[in-house]
Design an enzyme around this catalytic site. Structure first.
Site, mmCIF file in Angstrom:
data_model
loop_
_atom_site.group_PDB
_atom_site.id
_atom_site.type_symbol
_atom_site.label_atom_id
_atom_site.label_comp_id
_atom_site.label_asym_id
_atom_site.label_seq_id
_atom_site.Cartn_x
_atom_site.Cartn_y
_atom_site.Cartn_z
ATOM 1 N N PRO A 198 23.804 16.179 46.676
ATOM 2 C CA PRO A 198 24.484 17.116 47.572
ATOM 3 C C PRO A 198 23.399 17.990 48.209
ATOM 4 O O PRO A 198 22.555 18.514 47.493
ATOM 5 C CB PRO A 198 25.353 17.962 46.629
ATOM 6 C CG PRO A 198 25.067 17.521 45.247
ATOM 7 C CD PRO A 198 23.965 16.515 45.257
ATOM 8 N N ALA B 274 22.890 21.144 50.966
ATOM 9 C CA ALA B 274 23.554 22.140 51.807
ATOM 10 C C ALA B 274 23.104 22.008 53.260
ATOM 11 O O ALA B 274 21.908 21.923 53.551
ATOM 12 C CB ALA B 274 23.230 23.534 51.288
ATOM 13 N N CYS C 234 20.883 25.732 41.739
ATOM 14 C CA CYS C 234 20.532 26.228 43.075
ATOM 15 C C CYS C 234 19.651 27.486 42.952
ATOM 16 O O CYS C 234 20.017 28.439 42.253
ATOM 17 C CB CYS C 234 21.810 26.545 43.862
ATOM 18 S SG CYS C 234 21.453 27.209 45.496
ATOM 19 N N LYS D 38 24.368 19.421 37.277
ATOM 20 C CA LYS D 38 22.987 19.299 37.771
ATOM 21 C C LYS D 38 22.235 20.575 37.401
ATOM 22 O O LYS D 38 22.677 21.671 37.745
ATOM 23 C CB LYS D 38 22.994 19.091 39.286
ATOM 24 C CG LYS D 38 21.612 18.919 39.893
ATOM 25 C CD LYS D 38 21.718 18.280 41.272
ATOM 26 C CE LYS D 38 20.389 18.171 41.983
ATOM 27 N NZ LYS D 38 20.006 19.405 42.671
ATOM 28 N N ASN E 119 15.770 13.773 38.987
ATOM 29 C CA ASN E 119 15.711 14.270 40.368
ATOM 30 C C ASN E 119 14.417 15.053 40.582
ATOM 31 O O ASN E 119 13.995 15.814 39.714
ATOM 32 C CB ASN E 119 16.930 15.168 40.629
ATOM 33 C CG ASN E 119 16.876 15.884 41.982
ATOM 34 O OD1 ASN E 119 16.758 17.105 42.027
ATOM 35 N ND2 ASN E 119 16.966 15.131 43.059
ATOM 36 N N GLY E 120 13.839 14.840 41.773
ATOM 37 C CA GLY E 120 12.664 15.598 42.171
ATOM 38 C C GLY E 120 11.526 14.700 42.607
ATOM 39 O O GLY E 120 11.130 13.793 41.880
ATOM 40 N N ASP E 121 11.051 14.941 43.846
ATOM 41 C CA ASP E 121 9.895 14.216 44.389
ATOM 42 C C ASP E 121 10.123 12.712 44.507
ATOM 43 O O ASP E 121 9.152 11.948 44.468
ATOM 44 C CB ASP E 121 8.622 14.459 43.543
ATOM 45 C CG ASP E 121 8.067 15.869 43.712
ATOM 46 O OD1 ASP E 121 8.448 16.552 44.689
ATOM 47 O OD2 ASP E 121 7.244 16.283 42.878
ATOM 48 N N ARG F 42 15.085 15.378 49.276
ATOM 49 C CA ARG F 42 14.304 15.414 50.520
ATOM 50 C C ARG F 42 13.893 14.018 50.966
ATOM 51 O O ARG F 42 13.709 13.776 52.160
ATOM 52 C CB ARG F 42 13.071 16.300 50.331
ATOM 53 C CG ARG F 42 13.396 17.798 50.259
ATOM 54 C CD ARG F 42 12.165 18.585 49.886
ATOM 55 N NE ARG F 42 11.671 18.145 48.593
ATOM 56 C CZ ARG F 42 10.412 18.254 48.169
ATOM 57 N NH1 ARG F 42 9.514 18.819 48.934
ATOM 58 N NH2 ARG F 42 10.059 17.811 46.984
HETATM 59 C C1 LIG Z 1 18.061 21.464 52.496
HETATM 60 C C2 LIG Z 1 18.348 21.350 51.036
HETATM 61 C C3 LIG Z 1 19.627 21.602 50.580
HETATM 62 C C4 LIG Z 1 19.932 21.471 49.216
HETATM 63 N N1 LIG Z 1 21.212 21.659 48.810
HETATM 64 C C5 LIG Z 1 21.556 21.387 47.524
HETATM 65 C C6 LIG Z 1 22.928 21.426 47.108
HETATM 66 O O1 LIG Z 1 23.855 21.744 47.871
HETATM 67 N N2 LIG Z 1 23.182 21.102 45.800
HETATM 68 C C7 LIG Z 1 22.189 20.732 44.929
HETATM 69 O O2 LIG Z 1 22.472 20.433 43.765
HETATM 70 N N3 LIG Z 1 20.903 20.696 45.300
HETATM 71 C C8 LIG Z 1 20.567 21.000 46.573
HETATM 72 N N4 LIG Z 1 19.255 20.921 46.957
HETATM 73 C C9 LIG Z 1 18.220 20.573 45.944
HETATM 74 C C10 LIG Z 1 17.994 19.067 45.878
HETATM 75 O O3 LIG Z 1 19.156 18.337 45.572
HETATM 76 C C11 LIG Z 1 16.931 18.686 44.839
HETATM 77 O O4 LIG Z 1 17.345 19.074 43.562
HETATM 78 C C12 LIG Z 1 15.564 19.257 45.126
HETATM 79 O O5 LIG Z 1 15.272 19.220 46.512
HETATM 80 C C13 LIG Z 1 14.486 18.484 44.353
HETATM 81 O O6 LIG Z 1 14.458 17.156 44.754
HETATM 82 P P1 LIG Z 1 13.328 16.609 45.787
HETATM 83 O O7 LIG Z 1 11.996 17.108 45.269
HETATM 84 O O8 LIG Z 1 13.468 15.118 45.666
HETATM 85 O O9 LIG Z 1 13.672 17.130 47.120
HETATM 86 C C14 LIG Z 1 18.922 21.105 48.302
HETATM 87 C C15 LIG Z 1 17.627 20.852 48.767
HETATM 88 C C16 LIG Z 1 17.333 20.970 50.120
HETATM 89 C C17 LIG Z 1 15.945 20.681 50.581
#
Ligand SMILES: Cc1cc2nc3c(=O)[nH]c(=O)nc-3n(C[C@H](O)[C@H](O)[C@H](O)COP(=O)(O)O)c2cc1C
Length: 364
Positions: free
Chosen positions: A21, A23, A105, A144, A210-212, A235
């Protein structure tokens, strides 16, 4: 391995690569594109339980589901067991196939209201909240979390065990703390510790890392280093739904120019169908266009025009005009992975502090 089915409570997901998810990002048009590319599950972005219960108009609009979305999850965050129970019950009755509780969050105003990652600080309360959600639905329930609130208070093992005890079907662990910026690499040992602690309580709990996860190789590393059952892509999916095609075992990670054009135009069609053929719709499409605009030669010119598109027709024209400047079979290059300076999604921390797109959903 990631392309094999995953049982989540009463659901069977086609594979183990989930779209997070996000935002302001995971609206119906983007979810449909990712689902068509192979995402095993998609979610509506985080909603506030309080906003939902007072029937905030923008929150209710976010519940919109396209008929093509056969299976759809939703995420909610709430301050106490009572309101989480009521919100989860409402989302269950609204027909969402699975419900996720956000306890990670980091946005200042969300945390300030005792929501999102603020919930990580008190394991006993976190367990009560998850138990309340469990009592509100028979549908697959997930949570989460992050590793902890800060480096000095990492409690991923205690929280993961509590979530398993409270009866969640799935746990997603983002391997950072609330205080970490994206400059801090995700901790795979931290995720592994949470996975082990949750499985010690319930060996059948589905554990997601989750992450990176920016590319398929990162997803495979996540699985082998943490023992998780699947990955949630965040991302890494921005402007890059093709990551799901690879993770689902359906094709190459880098699209050709022709595939890129076809997909971006289809996304714009879905976008116009959802938001109308309006100037506002065009403005809302800009961030997606900017994310799509990476990895090909001369994208800086494309970025400049993406930033100002004022109609959906102009958005389509910009995409097709750009595609015509390149050979149709040229593949998107590796500069995406390297381009931390050039690629806007690596600069998300500032955007997160502003609470990208989550203004209404999080302020209650
Ligand atoms: C623009 C944006 C919006 C996000 N919105 C949510 C959200 O609504 N719910 C959620 O659980 N995580 C949200 N996240 C966090 C991501 O789901 C994730 O946990 C975090 O970016 C780490 O993963 P990544 O390093 O692969 O990006 C958001 C991240 C970004 C960049």
């Amino acid at each position: 391995m990631l392309d094999s089915p995953l049982a989540l409570g009463s659901l069977t997901l086609p594979n183990r690569a989930l779209l997070a998810p996000l935002a302001g990002v995971t609206d119906a048009p983007f979810r449909r594109i990712c689902q068509e590319m192979g995402a095993g599950l998609t979610y509506v972005e985080m909603l506030s339980a309080v906003a939902l219960l007072i029937r905030n108009r923008r929150t209710l609009e976010m519940l919109a589901r396209h008929p093509d979305e056969d299976v759809l999850g939703v995420q909610v965050t709430g301050p106490d067991p009572e309101r989480v129970f009521a919100a989860v019950r409402a989302l269950d009755e609204a027909g969402f196939d699975t419900i996720d509780l956000n306890m990670g969050c980091p946005v200042r105003k969300v945390v300030g209201s005792g929501l999102g990652s603020a919930l990580l600080k008190d394991t006993a309360r976190l367990e009560e909240i998850v138990a309340a959600a469990r009592a509100a639905t028979k549908r697959p329930l997930s949570v989460k979390i992050r590793l902890g609130f800060a480096a000095a208070s990492i409690n991923v093992e205690a929280n993961s065990a509590a979530i398993a005890r409270a009866g969640a079907d799935m746990l997603t662990i983002h391997g950072r703390t609330r205080e970490d910026t994206y400059a801090v690499r995700v901790s795979l040992p931290g995720i592994a510790a949470g996975v082990t602690a949750a499985r010690a309580v319930n060996p059948r709990i589905v554990a997601i890392g989750n992450g990176d996860v920016m590319a398929a190789a990162d997803a495979r590393r996540m699985v082998s280093a943490t023992g998780c059952d699947g990955v949630m892509v965040s991302r890494g999916a921005l402007g890059n739904p093709w990551i799901f095609r690879t993770l689902a075992g359906r094709g190459e990670e880098s699209p050709t120019v022709a595939e890129w054009e076809q997909t971006v135009l289809r996304h714009l069609d879905y976008h116009a169908e959802h938001y109308g053929n309006t100037e506002l719709a065009a403005r809302l499409s800009r961030k997606h266009l900017l994310w799509y605009a990476s990895g090909f030669p001369h994208v800086h010119q494309l970025r400049e025009v993406c930033n100002t598109v004022a109609s959906m027709d102009e958005a389509r024209r910009v995409v097709s005009d750009f595609a015509r400047t390149l050979p149709a079979d040229l593949r998107r290059g590796e500069s995406r992975a390297r381009g931390a300076d050039a690629d806007p999604k690596y600069q998300m921390d500032r955007a997160l502090d502003r609470g990208v797109g989550a203004e209404d959903s999080c302020d209650a």
